[in-house]
Enzyme design. Structure first.
Site, PDB file in Angstrom:
ATOM      1  N   CYS A   1       0.850  -1.205   0.000  1.00 42.89           N
ATOM      2  CA  CYS A   1       0.000   0.000   0.000  1.00 42.89           C
ATOM      3  C   CYS A   1       0.883   1.251   0.000  1.00 42.89           C
ATOM      4  CB  CYS A   1      -0.914  -0.018   1.218  1.00 42.89           C
ATOM      5  SG  CYS A   1      -1.754   1.545   1.482  1.00 42.89           S
TER       6      CYS A   1
ATOM      7  N   HIS B   1      -7.871   8.365   3.585  1.00 43.52           N
ATOM      8  CA  HIS B   1      -7.194   9.654   3.717  1.00 43.52           C
ATOM      9  C   HIS B   1      -8.200  10.779   3.613  1.00 43.52           C
ATOM     10  CE1 HIS B   1      -7.025   8.334  -0.513  1.00 43.52           C
ATOM     11  NE2 HIS B   1      -7.111   9.606  -0.860  1.00 43.52           N
TER      12      HIS B   1
ATOM     13  N   HIS C   1      -3.733   0.569   8.460  1.00 40.63           N
ATOM     14  CA  HIS C   1      -4.341   0.474   7.142  1.00 40.63           C
ATOM     15  C   HIS C   1      -5.828   0.145   7.225  1.00 40.63           C
ATOM     16  CE1 HIS C   1      -4.620  -0.249   2.804  1.00 40.63           C
ATOM     17  NE2 HIS C   1      -5.531  -1.146   3.163  1.00 40.63           N
TER      18      HIS C   1
ATOM     19  N   HIS D   1      -8.392  14.663   2.478  1.00 41.32           N
ATOM     20  CA  HIS D   1      -7.744  15.805   1.825  1.00 41.32           C
ATOM     21  C   HIS D   1      -8.145  17.068   2.598  1.00 41.32           C
ATOM     22  CE1 HIS D   1      -7.015  13.764  -2.216  1.00 41.32           C
ATOM     23  NE2 HIS D   1      -7.972  12.982  -1.742  1.00 41.32           N
TER      24      HIS D   1
HETATM   25  P1  5GP Z   1      -7.628  10.014  -3.962  1.00 45.56           P
HETATM   26  O1  5GP Z   1      -7.757  10.162  -5.458  1.00 45.56           O
HETATM   27  O2  5GP Z   1      -7.437   8.563  -3.579  1.00 45.56           O
HETATM   28  O3  5GP Z   1      -8.741  10.674  -3.194  1.00 45.56           O
HETATM   29  O4  5GP Z   1      -6.335  10.817  -3.534  1.00 45.56           O
HETATM   30  C1  5GP Z   1      -5.055  10.303  -3.627  1.00 45.56           C
HETATM   31  C2  5GP Z   1      -4.111  11.478  -3.562  1.00 45.56           C
HETATM   32  O5  5GP Z   1      -2.826  10.984  -3.315  1.00 45.56           O
HETATM   33  C3  5GP Z   1      -4.049  12.301  -4.843  1.00 45.56           C
HETATM   34  O6  5GP Z   1      -4.432  13.636  -4.571  1.00 45.56           O
HETATM   35  C4  5GP Z   1      -2.590  12.186  -5.283  1.00 45.56           C
HETATM   36  O7  5GP Z   1      -2.076  13.375  -5.822  1.00 45.56           O
HETATM   37  C5  5GP Z   1      -1.898  11.789  -3.990  1.00 45.56           C
HETATM   38  N1  5GP Z   1      -0.705  10.979  -4.193  1.00 45.56           N
HETATM   39  C6  5GP Z   1      -0.580   9.887  -5.010  1.00 45.56           C
HETATM   40  N2  5GP Z   1       0.651   9.366  -4.917  1.00 45.56           N
HETATM   41  C7  5GP Z   1       1.318  10.144  -4.005  1.00 45.56           C
HETATM   42  C8  5GP Z   1       2.654  10.100  -3.484  1.00 45.56           C
HETATM   43  O8  5GP Z   1       3.486   9.235  -3.823  1.00 45.56           O
HETATM   44  N3  5GP Z   1       2.987  11.065  -2.585  1.00 45.56           N
HETATM   45  C9  5GP Z   1       2.114  12.026  -2.187  1.00 45.56           C
HETATM   46  N4  5GP Z   1       2.545  12.940  -1.306  1.00 45.56           N
HETATM   47  N5  5GP Z   1       0.852  12.092  -2.658  1.00 45.56           N
HETATM   48  C10 5GP Z   1       0.462  11.160  -3.553  1.00 45.56           C
HETATM   49 ZN    ZN Z   2      -2.286   1.281   3.661  1.00 48.67          ZN
END
Ligand code: 5GP
Ligand code: ZN
Length: 113
Positions: A4, A99, A46, A101
């Site tokens: 993950c 997560h 997790h 945001h």
């Molecule tokens: P989701 O689309 O699952 O709501 O958000 C995932 C977020 O993780 C996205 O905003 C993306 O930019 C961020 N993200 C993906 N890979 C990485 C990474 O390796 N490092 C960091 N800091 N953010 C990541």
């Molecule tokens: Zn995880």
């Protein structure tokens, strides 16, 4: 969860820019920020998404939620901020580790989606 991405970030195996950490949660800057402040808050344990939040202890869940206001204050988001947790494919969740945001530092769109 060995494979993950966010578990690996929490473990320090993948570098990230730390914003906040406590016993239960870790927060770091999003790699592709959508606002001047874009921070992700994750539980260290997790769970796939908010639909599995009942697998977290009360303490861990509370820590993640309370971290949000602490980070907002730390980041100087006095005008407010938006908190989003995408859950599953219809919401375009791309990383299957819960997560939140935190988006701020500019006026958000009136419509959420
Ligand atoms: P989701 O689309 O699952 O709501 O958000 C995932 C977020 O993780 C996205 O905003 C993306 O930019 C961020 N993200 C993906 N890979 C990485 C990474 O390796 N490092 C960091 N800091 N953010 C990541
Ligand atoms: Zn995880």
């Amino acid at each position: 969860m060995d494979n993950c991405l966010f578990c690996r970030i929490v473990a320090g195996e993948i570098p990230s820019t730390k914003v906040y950490e406590d016993e239960y949660c870790y927060a770091f800057r999003d790699i592709n920020p959508q606002a001047p402040t874009h921070v992700l808050v994750v539980p260290k344990q997790h769970v796939a998404n908010i639909g599995e939040a009942n697998q977290l202890s009360n303490e861990a869940l509370r820590a993640c939620i309370e971290a949000i206001a602490k980070i907002a204050a730390q980041e100087g988001l006095t005008g407010g901020y938006r908190v989003i947790s995408n859950c599953g494919p219809d919401a375009c969740q791309s990383v299957p580790h819960l997560h939140f945001h935190i988006l701020g530092g500019r006026q958000m769109a009136d419509q959420m989606a």
